[in-house]
Write an enzyme that holds these catalytic residues in place. Structure first.
Site, PDB file in Angstrom:
ATOM      1  N   ASP A 128     -14.903  24.370  -0.612  1.00 33.28           N
ATOM      2  CA  ASP A 128     -14.638  22.953  -0.827  1.00 33.28           C
ATOM      3  C   ASP A 128     -14.985  22.590  -2.279  1.00 33.28           C
ATOM      4  O   ASP A 128     -14.574  23.294  -3.198  1.00 33.28           O
ATOM      5  CB  ASP A 128     -15.410  22.114   0.201  1.00 33.28           C
ATOM      6  CG  ASP A 128     -14.899  20.687   0.306  1.00 33.28           C
ATOM      7  OD1 ASP A 128     -13.933  20.454   1.040  1.00 33.28           O
ATOM      8  OD2 ASP A 128     -15.466  19.803  -0.375  1.00 33.28           O
ATOM      9  N   TYR A 135     -14.816  12.186  -5.387  1.00 26.67           N
ATOM     10  CA  TYR A 135     -13.354  12.266  -5.391  1.00 26.67           C
ATOM     11  C   TYR A 135     -12.781  11.377  -6.495  1.00 26.67           C
ATOM     12  O   TYR A 135     -11.849  11.771  -7.211  1.00 26.67           O
ATOM     13  CB  TYR A 135     -12.803  11.840  -4.024  1.00 26.67           C
ATOM     14  CG  TYR A 135     -13.004  12.859  -2.942  1.00 26.67           C
ATOM     15  CD1 TYR A 135     -11.954  13.665  -2.515  1.00 26.67           C
ATOM     16  CD2 TYR A 135     -14.251  13.032  -2.334  1.00 26.67           C
ATOM     17  CE1 TYR A 135     -12.131  14.606  -1.516  1.00 26.67           C
ATOM     18  CE2 TYR A 135     -14.443  13.977  -1.335  1.00 26.67           C
ATOM     19  CZ  TYR A 135     -13.383  14.761  -0.938  1.00 26.67           C
ATOM     20  OH  TYR A 135     -13.564  15.707   0.043  1.00 26.67           O
ATOM     21  N   HIS A 194     -12.990  26.092   7.500  1.00 29.38           N
ATOM     22  CA  HIS A 194     -13.463  25.491   6.258  1.00 29.38           C
ATOM     23  C   HIS A 194     -14.975  25.595   6.069  1.00 29.38           C
ATOM     24  O   HIS A 194     -15.461  25.672   4.952  1.00 29.38           O
ATOM     25  CB  HIS A 194     -13.048  24.016   6.251  1.00 29.38           C
ATOM     26  CG  HIS A 194     -13.204  23.334   4.936  1.00 29.38           C
ATOM     27  ND1 HIS A 194     -12.458  23.664   3.833  1.00 29.38           N
ATOM     28  CD2 HIS A 194     -14.020  22.319   4.547  1.00 29.38           C
ATOM     29  CE1 HIS A 194     -12.788  22.887   2.816  1.00 29.38           C
ATOM     30  NE2 HIS A 194     -13.749  22.064   3.218  1.00 29.38           N
TER      31      HIS A 194
END
Length: 379
Positions: free
Chosen positions: A177, A304, A356
Site C-alpha cells: 500500500d 491521499y 492486500h
C-alpha cells in the site's frame, strides 16, 4: 534525534466514552436484499459492534502491542511513533517496514518475531533483521500531522533521516500500500543507503504507457484496474480531494469509522466474502481502535490529498535490487513486464494465497520471501 521509550496506555475515560457511543448508535436503513454490494453490510457491522461493546478487551490488546519495544521521536517537526525490535541472529540487517491505509503498525505483529529471531521460529539465525516499524506520520500513535505537504515523498525523506539517526548507514525497506510507495521512493532517492526493497504491492499511479500493453496479461491487468477505478476507488477520490469533509463523521462515530475501514479489509483480502475466515474480530477492531483512540483518521486520509498534490508519485527508475511478492487477491497488480519499466526486479514471487494485508493474511509466506530476497544482499 532523541528517542523516548513509549508504552501504549489509553485513558479509561476514552474507553468509557467509546462504549457510550457504541451503545447509542443511530443505525441507517438497508435494502432488504442488500449485501456488501452497497457497502458495509448492516447485519455484519451490527454483529461486530455488539462484540466491540460487550466482549472486546482493549486492555488485552494493549498488553499485546506493548510486548514490542516502542519509542517516540520528532524529526523536523514531525512526530513519529515506532517499534524497534533488535535481531537475535549473527548479523542482523536493518529492515524498515512501512504500512499503509487503512492499516497500522499492528499489521506486522505476526512477522516481527520470525524476522527478528528466525531460529526460534525454525529458521536460520543468519537471516535475522533489526525490524523498525513506524506508525506513518499522521497515523496512530504518531499523532496527527500539523502542517501541509506531508506526502509520500516527505515521509520517505523523514524515513531516511530517521534510519540514519538510529545508527543504520545502510538498510533494507519493505512495504505494501502506501508502504510500497514509500519504499519505492527510498530506493529511488537514496540508493547509497538502501540495499534493496521488497514490495507486496505496486503503485497503480505509476506512468505505464498505454502502448506498452502488448500482451494478454497486460490487457487483463488494465481491464482489472479499470474495474477497480470504476467500482472500488471512491474512497480514494474523496480522501484525495475532500478529506476534511469526511473526517467529521469518522472522527465522531466509532461505528462510522469501523464501517469505512472494515469494508476495505473484506474487499481487499483473500477472504472469499467471509472476512472472519482471514481476520479475527479482535484483529479488525484493534486496527480500528488505533485510529479511534488517537483521533488520526483525518490526518491518515490527508496523505491521499497531500500526495495527489505533489504530482507524479515516482519519477525515474528504481535501480536498487527490488523484489515483488504478488498475492493473488491484491488490488490490480501490474505484470512483471510493465513493473520492470520502473524497477530493477531481481525476484518476482507468485504467492498461492493472500491479498492486500499480506503480513496479517499470509505472514509465513511473506517472511520467507523477505528472508530469501535479502539473503544475498547482506554483505
Amino acid at each position: 534525534m532523541m528517542s523516548e521509550p513509549f508504552t501504549i496506555h489509553v485513558a479509561e475515560d476514552v474507553l468509557i466514552d467509546l462504549r457510550q457511543r457504541l451503545a447509542s448508535t443511530r443505525w441507517p436503513d438497508e435494502l432488504p436484499d442488500a449485501d456488501w454490494d452497497y457497502g458495509t453490510h448492516l447485519s455484519y457491522l451490527q454483529q461486530l459492534v455488539r462484540y466491540w461493546h460487550d466482549s472486546y478487551d482493549w486492555r488485552a490488546q494493549e498488553r499485546l502491542l506493548n510486548t514490542f519495544p516502542q519509542f517516540k521521536t520528532e524529526i523536523d517537526g514531525i512526530q513519529l511513533h515506532f517499534l524497534h525490535a533488535k535481531g537475535k541472529g549473527t548479523h542482523s540487517l536493518p529492515l524498515l517496514i512501512s504500512h499503509g491505509w487503512p492499516g497500522s503498525f499492528f499489521e506486522m505483529y505476526k512477522i516481527i518475531g520470525p524476522l527478528t529471531d528466525p531460529e526460534r521460529f525454525g529458521g536460520d539465525p543468519a537471516d535475522a533483521f533489526d525490524v523498525v516499524v513506524p506508525s506513518l506520520p499522521g497515523y496512530g500513535f504518531s499523532g496527527p500531522t500539523k502542517v501541509r505537504g506531508v506526502s509520500v515523498a516527505r515521509i520517505a525523506e523523514v524515513s531516511a533521516s530517521f534510519m540514519q539517526d538510529l545508527g543504520y548507514e545502510r538498510f533494507a525497506a519493505q512495504g505494501g500500500d502506501w508502504g510500497s510507495a514509500i519504499s519505492s521512493v527510498l530506493g529511488r532517492s537514496y540508493p547509497d543507503k538502501v540495499v534493496g526493497i521488497h514490495l507486496n504491492f505496486l503503485p497503480s499511479r505509476l506512468n505505464y504507457k498505454e502502448e506498452d500493453a502488448t500482451n494478454e496479461e497486460e490487457r487483463r491487468w488494465r481491464e482489472r484496474l479499470a474495474r477497480f477505478s470504476t467500482e472500488g476507488s471512491g474512497y480514494s477520490r474523496i480522501q484525495g480531494t475532500r478529506p476534511q469533509t469526511l473526517a467529521y463523521g469518522l472522527n465522531d462515530s466509532p461505528v462510522g469509522l469501523a464501517g469505512w475501514i472494515i469494508e476495505k479489509f473484506r474487499a481487499w483480502s483473500d477472504c472469499h466474502g467471509d472476512i472472519e475466515s482471514v481476520f479475527t474480530k479482535d484483529e479488525l477492531l484493534t486496527n480500528v481502535m488505533i485510529y479511534w483512540v488517537t483521533q488520526t483518521i483525518n490526518s491518515s486520509t490527508r496523505l491521499y490529498y497531500e500526495t495527489s498534490q505533489q504530482g507524479e508519485l515516482l519519477t525515474g527508475r528504481v535501480e536498487v535490487p527490488t523484489a515483488v511478492a504478488v498475492f493473488p487477491e491484491e488490488i490490480a497488480m501490474p505484470p512483471r513486464s510493465l513493473a520492470q519499466q520502473h524497477y530493477n526486479i531481481q525476484r518476482w514471487t507468485q504467492m498461492k494465497a493472500g491479498g492486500h494485508f499480506a503480513a496479517l493474511e499470509q505472514p509465513q509466506a511473506l517472511v520467507e520471501d523477505i528472508r530469501a530476497f535479502f539473503r544475498p544482499l547482506r554483505n
